[in-house]
Motif scaffolding. Structure first.
Motif, PDB file in Angstrom:
ATOM      1  N   ALA A 135     139.447  29.327   8.861  1.00 58.84           N
ATOM      2  CA  ALA A 135     138.495  28.290   9.238  1.00 58.84           C
ATOM      3  C   ALA A 135     137.419  28.918  10.122  1.00 58.84           C
ATOM      4  O   ALA A 135     137.683  29.857  10.880  1.00 58.84           O
ATOM      5  CB  ALA A 135     139.213  27.171   9.973  1.00 58.84           C
ATOM      6  N   PHE A 136     136.233  28.389  10.018  1.00 55.96           N
ATOM      7  CA  PHE A 136     135.065  29.013  10.636  1.00 55.96           C
ATOM      8  C   PHE A 136     134.116  27.942  11.160  1.00 55.96           C
ATOM      9  O   PHE A 136     134.044  26.852  10.603  1.00 55.96           O
ATOM     10  CB  PHE A 136     134.362  29.864   9.574  1.00 55.96           C
ATOM     11  N   ASP A 137     133.399  28.257  12.218  1.00 59.50           N
ATOM     12  CA  ASP A 137     132.240  27.459  12.615  1.00 59.50           C
ATOM     13  C   ASP A 137     131.169  28.411  13.131  1.00 59.50           C
ATOM     14  O   ASP A 137     131.463  29.561  13.465  1.00 59.50           O
ATOM     15  CB  ASP A 137     132.612  26.376  13.634  1.00 59.50           C
ATOM     16  N   PRO A 138     129.912  27.948  13.166  1.00 55.90           N
ATOM     17  CA  PRO A 138     128.807  28.845  13.523  1.00 55.90           C
ATOM     18  C   PRO A 138     128.843  29.409  14.940  1.00 55.90           C
ATOM     19  O   PRO A 138     128.034  30.268  15.267  1.00 55.90           O
ATOM     20  CB  PRO A 138     127.569  27.969  13.321  1.00 55.90           C
TER      21      PRO A 138
ATOM     22  N   MET B 121     120.088  29.247   4.018  1.00 59.46           N
ATOM     23  CA  MET B 121     121.334  28.483   4.000  1.00 59.46           C
ATOM     24  C   MET B 121     122.118  28.572   5.297  1.00 59.46           C
ATOM     25  O   MET B 121     122.700  27.579   5.737  1.00 59.46           O
ATOM     26  CB  MET B 121     122.206  28.844   2.786  1.00 59.46           C
ATOM     27  N   LEU B 122     122.125  29.721   5.946  1.00 60.58           N
ATOM     28  CA  LEU B 122     122.883  29.823   7.188  1.00 60.58           C
ATOM     29  C   LEU B 122     122.145  29.171   8.350  1.00 60.58           C
ATOM     30  O   LEU B 122     122.778  28.649   9.271  1.00 60.58           O
ATOM     31  CB  LEU B 122     123.229  31.276   7.500  1.00 60.58           C
ATOM     32  N   LEU B 123     120.821  29.170   8.298  1.00 63.17           N
ATOM     33  CA  LEU B 123     120.049  28.445   9.301  1.00 63.17           C
ATOM     34  C   LEU B 123     120.335  26.948   9.189  1.00 63.17           C
ATOM     35  O   LEU B 123     120.574  26.279  10.199  1.00 63.17           O
ATOM     36  CB  LEU B 123     118.554  28.721   9.131  1.00 63.17           C
ATOM     37  N   ARG B 124     120.350  26.419   7.943  1.00 64.01           N
ATOM     38  CA  ARG B 124     120.688  25.001   7.749  1.00 64.01           C
ATOM     39  C   ARG B 124     122.106  24.712   8.231  1.00 64.01           C
ATOM     40  O   ARG B 124     122.365  23.680   8.857  1.00 64.01           O
ATOM     41  CB  ARG B 124     120.532  24.602   6.286  1.00 64.01           C
TER      42      ARG B 124
ATOM     43  N   ASN C 180     122.674  22.002  11.092  1.00 60.79           N
ATOM     44  CA  ASN C 180     123.451  20.807  10.774  1.00 60.79           C
ATOM     45  C   ASN C 180     124.732  20.731  11.597  1.00 60.79           C
ATOM     46  O   ASN C 180     125.180  19.643  11.958  1.00 60.79           O
ATOM     47  CB  ASN C 180     123.763  20.745   9.281  1.00 60.79           C
ATOM     48  N   TRP C 181     125.318  21.882  11.885  1.00 64.92           N
ATOM     49  CA  TRP C 181     126.513  21.905  12.724  1.00 64.92           C
ATOM     50  C   TRP C 181     126.139  21.467  14.142  1.00 64.92           C
ATOM     51  O   TRP C 181     126.819  20.625  14.745  1.00 64.92           O
ATOM     52  CB  TRP C 181     127.122  23.302  12.737  1.00 64.92           C
ATOM     53  N   ALA C 182     125.046  22.030  14.658  1.00 64.81           N
ATOM     54  CA  ALA C 182     124.623  21.730  16.031  1.00 64.81           C
ATOM     55  C   ALA C 182     124.255  20.262  16.218  1.00 64.81           C
ATOM     56  O   ALA C 182     124.591  19.663  17.247  1.00 64.81           O
ATOM     57  CB  ALA C 182     123.440  22.620  16.424  1.00 64.81           C
ATOM     58  N   ASN C 183     123.596  19.669  15.227  1.00 66.84           N
ATOM     59  CA  ASN C 183     123.200  18.269  15.390  1.00 66.84           C
ATOM     60  C   ASN C 183     124.276  17.301  14.904  1.00 66.84           C
ATOM     61  O   ASN C 183     124.105  16.083  14.983  1.00 66.84           O
ATOM     62  CB  ASN C 183     121.841  17.986  14.728  1.00 66.84           C
TER      63      ASN C 183
ATOM     64  N   PHE D 194     131.745  19.565   8.062  1.00 61.48           N
ATOM     65  CA  PHE D 194     132.807  19.801   7.075  1.00 61.48           C
ATOM     66  C   PHE D 194     134.106  19.107   7.506  1.00 61.48           C
ATOM     67  O   PHE D 194     135.173  19.694   7.475  1.00 61.48           O
ATOM     68  CB  PHE D 194     133.016  21.303   6.855  1.00 61.48           C
ATOM     69  N   ALA D 195     133.977  17.837   7.886  1.00 63.88           N
ATOM     70  CA  ALA D 195     135.101  17.106   8.464  1.00 63.88           C
ATOM     71  C   ALA D 195     135.637  15.975   7.590  1.00 63.88           C
ATOM     72  O   ALA D 195     136.646  15.368   7.942  1.00 63.88           O
ATOM     73  CB  ALA D 195     134.690  16.540   9.825  1.00 63.88           C
ATOM     74  N   PHE D 196     134.991  15.677   6.476  1.00 65.83           N
ATOM     75  CA  PHE D 196     135.476  14.610   5.611  1.00 65.83           C
ATOM     76  C   PHE D 196     136.646  15.118   4.766  1.00 65.83           C
ATOM     77  O   PHE D 196     136.806  16.325   4.582  1.00 65.83           O
ATOM     78  CB  PHE D 196     134.348  14.084   4.714  1.00 65.83           C
ATOM     79  N   PRO D 197     137.456  14.201   4.228  1.00 70.77           N
ATOM     80  CA  PRO D 197     138.579  14.641   3.386  1.00 70.77           C
ATOM     81  C   PRO D 197     138.118  15.560   2.257  1.00 70.77           C
ATOM     82  O   PRO D 197     137.131  15.285   1.582  1.00 70.77           O
ATOM     83  CB  PRO D 197     139.129  13.314   2.832  1.00 70.77           C
TER      84      PRO D 197
END
Length: 145
Positions: A6-9, A28-31, A35-38, A43-46
């Motif tokens: 598992a990973f996060d930015p 793609m990595l900037l997005r 998106n993670w920051a805001n 990636f938390a939905f089932p």
């Protein structure tokens, strides 16, 4: 040997991977980071996952699986933000990431879409994805059922 987890930015090594991807003209990595920051995509939905690939202690690739926000089918998934460091390409990192993204996906999704750059079309097709002619927000689809 490649280790997937598992990973996060916020992970060590992500900023170098981000800079490399931007240097190649990819966003793609900037997005992913934005998106993670805001909080708009964590990636938390089932059925959703975000993975990193490490070679030793070096982050060499990332890839995620989301509910597809561009497809009206509630069982549509999407491969997101696949990027492999230049030094790790052709070492099986992309294949390992896509294989892990595919594992267990059929429990939540009937197919996975992706919007790949043209330079990655051959890779996705080797991984079993079929080109889509419809245009729009997806270039390729992998049937899971």
């Amino acid at each position: 040997m490649i280790r997937l987890a598992a990973f996060d930015p916020g992970a060590a090594g992500f900023s170098a991977l981000l800079a490399e991807s931007q240097g190649e003209g990819h966003r793609m990595l900037l997005r992913l980071a934005e998106n993670w920051a805001n909080g708009s995509n964590r990636f938390a939905f089932p059925g959703e996952i975000m993975l990193g690939a490490w070679s030793g202690d070096r982050l060499v690739g990332v890839c995620g699986r989301n509910v597809d926000p561009y497809d009206d089918d509630e069982r549509a998934g999407r491969v997101r933000h696949l990027y492999v460091a230049q030094r790790a390409r052709r070492d099986g990192v992309g294949r390992a990431l896509i294989s892990a993204i595919r594992d267990g996906a059929a429990e939540h999704f009937d197919y996975l879409n992706t919007n790949a750059p043209e330079t990655a079309f051959a890779f996705y097709e080797r991984m079993g994805f079929v080109p889509l002619e419809c245009g729009g927000h997806a270039t390729h689809r992998l049937a899971l059922v």
